[in-house]
Scaffold this motif. Structure first.
Motif, short mmCIF file in Angstrom:
data_model
loop_
_atom_site.label_atom_id
_atom_site.label_comp_id
_atom_site.label_asym_id
_atom_site.label_seq_id
_atom_site.Cartn_x
_atom_site.Cartn_y
_atom_site.Cartn_z
N LEU A 248 0.81 -1.22 0.00
CA LEU A 248 0.00 0.00 0.00
C LEU A 248 0.84 1.27 0.00
O LEU A 248 0.31 2.37 -0.06
N THR A 360 -2.26 -9.44 -1.71
CA THR A 360 -2.58 -8.12 -1.15
C THR A 360 -3.08 -7.17 -2.25
O THR A 360 -4.06 -6.46 -2.06
N LYS A 361 -2.39 -7.18 -3.39
CA LYS A 361 -2.80 -6.27 -4.48
C LYS A 361 -4.22 -6.58 -4.91
O LYS A 361 -5.01 -5.68 -5.18
N ARG A 362 -4.55 -7.87 -4.94
CA ARG A 362 -5.88 -8.26 -5.41
C ARG A 362 -6.99 -7.67 -4.52
O ARG A 362 -8.07 -7.34 -5.02
N TYR A 363 -6.72 -7.56 -3.22
CA TYR A 363 -7.78 -7.10 -2.30
C TYR A 363 -7.46 -5.74 -1.67
O TYR A 363 -8.05 -5.37 -0.66
N ALA A 364 -6.52 -5.00 -2.31
CA ALA A 364 -6.02 -3.75 -1.68
C ALA A 364 -7.14 -2.77 -1.34
O ALA A 364 -7.06 -2.05 -0.35
N GLU A 365 -8.20 -2.78 -2.15
CA GLU A 365 -9.27 -1.77 -1.91
C GLU A 365 -10.04 -2.07 -0.62
O GLU A 365 -10.77 -1.22 -0.13
N ARG A 366 -9.86 -3.27 -0.05
CA ARG A 366 -10.56 -3.62 1.21
C ARG A 366 -9.81 -3.10 2.46
O ARG A 366 -10.33 -3.19 3.56
N ASP A 368 -8.43 -0.99 5.43
CA ASP A 368 -8.80 0.18 6.23
C ASP A 368 -7.51 0.68 6.88
O ASP A 368 -6.98 0.04 7.79
#
Ligand code: NAD
Ligand code: USQ
Length: 387
Positions: A248, A360-366, A368
């Motif tokens: 991130l 991590t990149k795949r779900y980065a938008e999750r 917080d």
């Protein structure tokens, strides 16, 4: 073998259940979903989405034809625990089912009491159920390397030979842990040793180091078989957190100088260690201890290893340490028992770190970002939230 996995909906319990099922054992899992409840309480969630236990089990059945039985209930309820063991009649019980975050246990009195009552009383119910229903059952219990703390002498596998005033004895290795959670594991170890010595039970205490990684060959078969991946400051463990932070572009949160050294282990080795412990049971009356870790690293070295594997700039932020722990200390651990049983360790490598980057990149938008900041402070008798 018939193997009952307590805490089978958790980060490690679920991949372990799949691995044992894949290797030909008859497996059942038990869980009260306390872990999913802590997420609601803290307002955080696993980076990787996880399915319900029922969907996980039916997916596994569809893919492999193998069946995993589920028992939904709380180990604190003695009737539930006894009925389950009577019904499944396991050869081995693998016990992961405890509150396992040190910061959670240090939030305040309520969380410390919950952690110790849940962990210690749950394990006592399991010990009594085994003793009364079938003392041949082998208990394989997850302990923690943090039970030992950071003594200024080598850490042995559970036991220490001492010579005092000309006499010799073999005693449980002295413990000096760093949180009420880690202390709950020390209390469990003593209760288990007592049950083996007095009732002739057989038990293996696996003092596991900090686990990293998210996939095993079995969980990778289908997204619906994924296990959780925590990155928040309460449940996220250090290497997993650093990987998410690196991806991130968030500075790596090294607490203090980062000289604190810990034993670490790849999740693929965790599941294999459990298999080895089950397939090679302790003797009746034996309290056997293995140090379930494959290498030692300081927090600063872990941060540098993650930063090195990342192509872009990663910064390291030395935060005031919210915990009370030695940041410079001796650390040498004996961990040969599981290797002697056949463990071939996966050591931390760039390949593993890179594969975690992909997850991590795949779900980065999750993610917080607020959940990344440590807010539980060890200092003062009351601990509590940092304001
Ligand atoms: P986790 O919280 O993901 O899994 C534990 C599971 O046990 C959860 O699903 C929870 O709902 C269940 N549970 C808790 N209390 C229960 C009760 N009273 N009755 C029934 N179910 C209950 O934790 P994890 O990371 O999978 O760790 C599993 C075990 O391994 C723990 O005992 C932990 O102390 C130990 N351990 C973990 C690590 C690590 O790095 N994750 C390292 C060393 C040791
Ligand atoms: N740390 C940082 N920065 C972070 C997170 C942690 O510097 O962002 C440091 C901590 O101060 C500590 C070390 O990293 O010195 C390990 O912290 P952790 O949160 O990864 O691990 P810990 O609290 O010890 O607990 C975890 C699991 C627990 C298990 C234990 C194994 O949550 O269930 O028992 O690892 S052991 O550490 O061997 O006792």
């Amino acid at each position: 073998m018939r193997i009952l996995v307590l805490g089978g909906d958790g980060y490690l319990g679920w991949p372990t259940a799949l691995h044992l099922s894949q290797t030909g054992h008859e497996v059942a899992v038990a869980d009260n979903f306390a872990r999913r409840q802590y997420d609601f309480e803290l307002g955080v969630e696993s980076l990787v989405p996880i399915e319900s236990l029922q969907t996980r089990i039916s997916t596994w059945h569809r893919l492999t034809g193998k069946t995993i039985q589920a028992y939904i209930g709380d180990l604190m309820e003695a009737d539930f625990t006894y009925d389950m063991i009577r019904d499944f009649r396991p050869d081995a019980v693998v016990h992961f089912a405890e509150q396992r975050a040190a910061p959670y246990s240090m939030i305040d009195r309520k969380h410390a009491v919950y952690t110790q009552v849940n962990n210690v009383a749950g394990t006592l119910n399991v010990l009594y159920a085994i003793a009364e229903i079938d003392p041949e059952i082998h208990l394989v219990k997850l302990g923690t390397m943090g039970e030992y703390g950071t003594p200024n002498i080598d850490i042995e596998e559970g036991w220490l030979e001492v010579e005092h005033k000309g006499r010799k004895d073999r005693v449980l290795y002295p413990k000096r842990p760093g949180s009420f959670y880690h202390l709950s594991k020390v209390h469990d170890s003593h209760n288990m040793e007592f049950a083996c010595r007095i009732w002739g039970l057989r038990a293996t205490d696996l003092n596991q180091g900090v686990v990293y990684g998210q996939q095993t060959p079995e969980t990778a078969l289908d997204d619906r078989l994924a296990t959780r991946f925590d990155y928040d400051a309460v449940f996220g463990t250090v290497l997993n957190r650093f990987v998410v932070q690196a991806v991130l572009g968030h500075p790596l949160t090294v607490y203090g100088k980062g000289g604190q050294t810990r034993g670490i282990i790849d999740i693929r080795d965790t599941v294999r260690c459990i298999q080895l412990a089950c397939e090679n049971p302790a003797e009746r009356g034996e309290f056997r201890v293995f140090n379930q870790m494959t290498e030692s690293m300081s927090v600063a070295d872990i941060a540098e290893t993650v930063a090195r594997s990342f192509p872009d700039e990663v910064t390291i932020n030395n935060l005031d340490n919210p915990r009370v722990e030695k940041e410079e200390h001796y650390y040498k651990v004996v961990h040969s028992g599981l290797v002697e049983l056949g463990l071939e360790p996966h050591l931390l490598s760039d390949t593993l770190i890179t594969s975690l980057f992909d997850v991590t990149k795949r779900y980065a938008e999750r993610v917080d970002l607020d959940a990344m900041q440590p807010r539980v402070d060890w200092r003062g008798a009351l601990g509590g939230e940092r304001r």
